[in-house]
Design an enzyme around this catalytic site. Structure first.
Site, PDB file in Angstrom:
ATOM      1  N   ASP A   1      -9.467  -5.749  -3.788  1.00 52.21           N
ATOM      2  CA  ASP A   1      -8.966  -4.655  -2.947  1.00 52.21           C
ATOM      3  C   ASP A   1     -10.088  -3.663  -2.660  1.00 52.21           C
ATOM      4  O   ASP A   1     -10.658  -3.072  -3.572  1.00 52.21           O
ATOM      5  CB  ASP A   1      -7.813  -3.950  -3.675  1.00 52.21           C
TER       6      ASP A   1
ATOM      7  N   HIS B   1      -7.124  -5.975   0.417  1.00 53.36           N
ATOM      8  CA  HIS B   1      -6.055  -4.976   0.406  1.00 53.36           C
ATOM      9  C   HIS B   1      -4.767  -5.426   1.118  1.00 53.36           C
ATOM     10  O   HIS B   1      -3.675  -5.292   0.567  1.00 53.36           O
ATOM     11  CB  HIS B   1      -6.569  -3.678   1.041  1.00 53.36           C
TER      12      HIS B   1
ATOM     13  N   SER C   1       0.825  -1.206   0.000  1.00 52.62           N
ATOM     14  CA  SER C   1       0.000   0.000   0.000  1.00 52.62           C
ATOM     15  C   SER C   1       0.865   1.263   0.000  1.00 52.62           C
ATOM     16  O   SER C   1       1.667   1.449  -0.917  1.00 52.62           O
ATOM     17  CB  SER C   1      -0.958  -0.048   1.199  1.00 52.62           C
TER      18      SER C   1
END
Length: 248
Positions: free
Chosen positions: A192, A222, A93
């Site tokens: 996600d 995610h 991320s």
């Protein structure tokens, strides 16, 4: 009740090093299993914890993306000081965004992004994610529901600048990734729920690396490093690293 504070880690296993970078509101636990996996394959890894992370949410909103970038640079230098000359970077991320910045700012062996945002069109999800993280943290502290509710209201009212700064930082990196020539691997979860999955294709298309790959994982959300396909993700990361032209 006091929440146990997470720690950075360094797993030394061989001459090839990988800097592992966690996500926004996360900490070293995001990438610990990946670090242990790589250790078994003979790779050294180091994972820092950025300022404000692993702490109460009130501390997180005092920190800035510039400080997190400084923390990443310091972690990179830490591996250099330990004697590692070839360092790849893998980030989840926000960690992937920071990894991309490292790839065009310093000499890296490769960059691997995992569910990393390039479009700041997800402020709603981010805000929701931050709120959920904050609530969970306060519950772990053993606070009463009423206290949690009022603290959350104050926290959300005071956190707008964090999301604005984060958006600006992501955009800054997005505008520079066509200057990346280092080998690149893009990993993205199809399910996600936090970011625009077009980010993965954007990174893959825009980097100028001769060697680049993109891998989609159909059954992951995610936090792909802790999801149901994590072993396949780790294996893909390892295979990609193995194909690089390491000097050692």
């Amino acid at each position: 009740m006091k929440v146990k504070q997470p720690q950075p880690f360094t797993f030394e296993a061989g001459p090839r090093a990988v800097l592992l970078l966690h996500g926004f509101t996360g900490h070293s636990a995001d990438v610990r299993m990946l670090g242990r996996y790589l250790e078994k394959q003979g790779y050294t890894s180091h994972a820092p914890i950025y300022r404000g992370h692993g702490l109460p949410p009130e501390e997180l909103i005092k920190a800035t993306p510039e400080e997190w970038w400084e923390d990443v640079l310091e972690a990179y230098r830490h591996l250099q000081e330990l004697g590692y000359k070839e360092i790849a970077v893998a980030g989840l991320s926000l960690g992937g965004v920071l990894g991309l910045k490292l790839a065009y700012s310093e000499k890296t062996k490769a960059v691997i992004t995992m569910c990393s945002p390039m479009f700041f069109d997800n402020e709603t999800q981010l805000t929701k994610g931050f709120k959920a993280f904050s609530k969970e943290y306060k519950q772990l502290e053993g606070k009463e529901e009423e206290t949690i509710k009022s603290e959350l209201e104050e926290l959300m009212a005071n956190s707008n600048h964090v999301f604005r700064d984060l958006g600006n930082f992501i955009t800054e990196v997005k505008n520079e990734i066509d200057t990346i020539y280092t080998p690149t691997m893009v990993i993205q979860a199809t399910k996600d729920e936090m970011i625009n999955t077009d980010s993965a294709s954007y990174i893959y298309d825009q980097v100028e690396a001769d060697r680049k790959e993109i891998k989609w994982f159909e059954n992951s959300g995610h936090v792909i490093t802790m999801g149901k396909e994590k072993e396949q993700v780790f294996e893909e990361v390892y295979q990609f690293l193995e194909q690089l032209d390491w000097e050692v």
